[in-house]
Write an enzyme that holds these catalytic residues in place. Structure first.
Site, PDB file in Angstrom:
ATOM      1  N   SER A   8       0.816  -1.208   0.000  1.00  8.07           N
ATOM      2  CA  SER A   8       0.000   0.000   0.000  1.00  8.07           C
ATOM      3  C   SER A   8       0.855   1.267   0.000  1.00  8.07           C
ATOM      4  O   SER A   8       1.602   1.520  -0.931  1.00  8.07           O
ATOM      5  CB  SER A   8      -0.958  -0.044   1.196  1.00  8.07           C
ATOM      6  OG  SER A   8      -1.907   0.976   1.154  1.00  8.07           O
TER       7      SER A   8
ATOM      8  N   ASP B 160      -2.562   6.201  -3.585  1.00  5.00           N
ATOM      9  CA  ASP B 160      -1.404   5.592  -2.939  1.00  5.00           C
ATOM     10  C   ASP B 160      -0.890   4.441  -3.801  1.00  5.00           C
ATOM     11  O   ASP B 160      -1.350   4.245  -4.930  1.00  5.00           O
ATOM     12  CB  ASP B 160      -1.749   5.129  -1.518  1.00  5.00           C
ATOM     13  CG  ASP B 160      -2.741   3.975  -1.495  1.00  5.00           C
ATOM     14  OD1 ASP B 160      -3.499   3.837  -2.471  1.00  5.00           O
ATOM     15  OD2 ASP B 160      -2.765   3.219  -0.503  1.00  5.00           O
TER      16      ASP B 160
ATOM     17  N   ASP C 177      -1.189   1.224  -4.019  1.00  2.00           N
ATOM     18  CA  ASP C 177      -2.077   0.220  -4.610  1.00  2.00           C
ATOM     19  C   ASP C 177      -3.425   0.800  -4.997  1.00  2.00           C
ATOM     20  O   ASP C 177      -4.340   0.069  -5.370  1.00  2.00           O
ATOM     21  CB  ASP C 177      -2.249  -0.982  -3.685  1.00  2.00           C
ATOM     22  CG  ASP C 177      -3.009  -0.658  -2.404  1.00  2.00           C
ATOM     23  OD1 ASP C 177      -2.989   0.512  -1.980  1.00  2.00           O
ATOM     24  OD2 ASP C 177      -3.617  -1.583  -1.824  1.00  2.00           O
TER      25      ASP C 177
ATOM     26  N   ASP D   1      -5.987   2.191  -3.521  1.00  7.42           N
ATOM     27  CA  ASP D   1      -7.259   2.068  -2.802  1.00  7.42           C
ATOM     28  C   ASP D   1      -7.523   3.284  -1.917  1.00  7.42           C
ATOM     29  O   ASP D   1      -8.524   3.331  -1.207  1.00  7.42           O
ATOM     30  CB  ASP D   1      -7.334   0.772  -1.995  1.00  7.42           C
ATOM     31  CG  ASP D   1      -6.284   0.667  -0.893  1.00  7.42           C
ATOM     32  OD1 ASP D   1      -5.407   1.560  -0.800  1.00  7.42           O
ATOM     33  OD2 ASP D   1      -6.334  -0.317  -0.126  1.00  7.42           O
TER      34      ASP D   1
END
Length: 446
Positions: free
Chosen positions: A102, A241, A243, A245
């Protein structure tokens, strides 16, 4: 029984140290594959990743693990976490995997798992997988070993789905939008989706090299995106960010719009159209008191959960809510996705901007946040929060803030830090309380 490997968002840690090794990744593939070998059909797993250098190593290890227990593997390459959730359902897979840490730096990596419904795994499934990690796992007979293939149209499938989240009568023509992809998983799909909807797109953080994910860009490092918005005369900026999400928005003046303001906008707008379910919004204990007051002014509630988007999602599903998220930018819109999706949330914000005819600075600041301060104290080991002096300082702070603010102290579920947050109408008091607790925790951790 507590979990040894799974934290608040899957398994995460320093690459080639602790749990984040190729050997562990292969074992997780075997264990997760075994857990989801249900029924007589040919079993399938979908694997995506972000742009970290270690993604190659972990991806190959997990392919070995899954195929060794008889699961076929579909490889997506670099794709956002919500794309993995979506394609797990679309491809009728038994399990989905996202290899990502992340917003963490490139040295870290992680493994997030999704069930066949596209939702993150339950505690029951995670505990079952952990139990299998400590056992000898039965491998498939030679004829039953799985195959692996890479699909070429994954990006197109996800872009099509994302664009479908924008109302059909809304186009983005005439908008100049800065899109910061954090040199992460959305570096191709997010700018493409927004450009295809008619906007002029100025990209930031779209040149990943394996080591620059989240490096001075993206939703946790906003200076570059803010400067680009102002310098280019853009109407708005969106920052994702690693990833993708999470979403943080930047207005045309360069001011940051966090997840609380975004939830306030989306929640009140859906409520005005009669489309908000659950009578309010779900957020965590970290969301600002100002959000709670704003929603109450519209006759809506704010339901609070423990930190972590999975806890938000669990409450949303159990209570019939369709809007939830975190101050940090996780936006869960269950009408459009089964997990946080920064690009989908951004399109909802952009649709509101187009439909309102307002500037972003006028539309996106729905309340004045109550003074809030969050500090992190890193520790090497032990349990600093169990220290008697730390507990005494915390009790004193709670008494000081009683009736005038809130105090939230918790260990991170993804890294060795204690997070100390306080909020209240008196900014000086908030700072004094946080500093006192941080000093006590640091001393106990020394």
């Amino acid at each position: 029984m507590g979990k040894q490997y799974f934290g608040t968002d899957g398994i995460r840690g320093r690459t080639n140290a602790g749990a984040m090794t190729a050997a562990t990744a292969m074992k997780v593939g075997q264990a997760a594959g075994t857990r989801f070998l249900r029924g007589g059909h040919r079993h399938r797993v979908v694997i995506g990743k972000d742009t970290r250098l270690s993604g190659y190593m972990l991806e190959n290890a997990m392919v070995a693990g899954f195929t060794s227990v008889g699961m076929d593997v579909v490889l997506l390459g670099p794709m956002p976490t919500p794309a993995v959730a979506l394609l797990t359902r679309e491809l009728r897979a038994d399990v989905g995997v996202m290899i990502s840490a992340s917003h963490n730096p490139y040295e870290d990596n992680g493994i997030k798992l999704f069930g066949p419904d596209g939702f993150k795994l339950s505690d029951e499934d995670e505990l079952a997988i952990e139990a299998l990690l400590g056992q000898d796992i039965a491998l498939a007979d030679a004829p039953e070993i799985g195959r692996a293939r890479r699909i070429d149209d994954a990006r197109g499938r996800y872009i099509h789905a994302v664009k479908g989240a924008l109302p059909e009568n809304v186009r983005l023509d005439g908008l100049k939008i800065v899109v910061d992809c954090a040199n992460g998983a959305a570096y191709q799909v997010a700018p493409s989706a927004i450009w295809e909807l008619g906007a002029e797109v100025i990209t930031v953080g779209v040149s990943p090299n394996g080591k620059n994910i989240n490096d001075r860009c993206g939703s946790t490092h906003l200076d570059l995106a803010r400067e680009t918005v102002v310098a280019s005369g853009a109407d708005i900026g969106i920052a994702l960010d690693g990833d993708a999400d999470r979403l943080i928005v930047i207005d045309e003046q360069g001011a940051v719009v966090d997840g609380d303001q975004i939830m306030a906008l989306l929640g009140t707008q859906l409520a005005a159209r009669g489309e908000l379910r659950g009578g309010g919004v779900v957020a965590t204990v970290m969301s600002n008191l100002g959000l709670e007051r704003c929603l109450a002014g519209h006759g809506l509630t704010l339901e609070r959960t423990k930190v972590g988007d999975r806890h938000v999602l669990e409450r949303m599903r159990s209570g019939g809510f369709n809007v939830g998220g975190e101050q940090s930018g996780h936006m869960i819109l269950l009408d459009h996705a089964t997990t946080g999706d920064g690009t989908v949330a951004a399109l909802q914000v952009l649709a509101a901007l187009v439909q309102s005819g307002q500037r972003a600075s006028e539309l996106l600041h729905l309340f004045d946040p109550v003074p809030q301060l969050l500090k992190n104290v890193r520790f090497a080991g032990g349990k600093p929060l169990a220290d008697a002096r730390v507990q005494r300082v915390i009790a004193e702070a709670e008494g000081q803030l009683a009736g005038r603010g809130r105090l939230v102290i918790r260990p991170s579920g993804t890294e060795p830090v204690i997070r100390v947050m306080a909020e209240g109408d008196d900014a000086g008091e908030v700072t004094q309380v946080v500093d006192a607790i941080c000093a006590a925790v640091a001393e106990a951790a020394a």
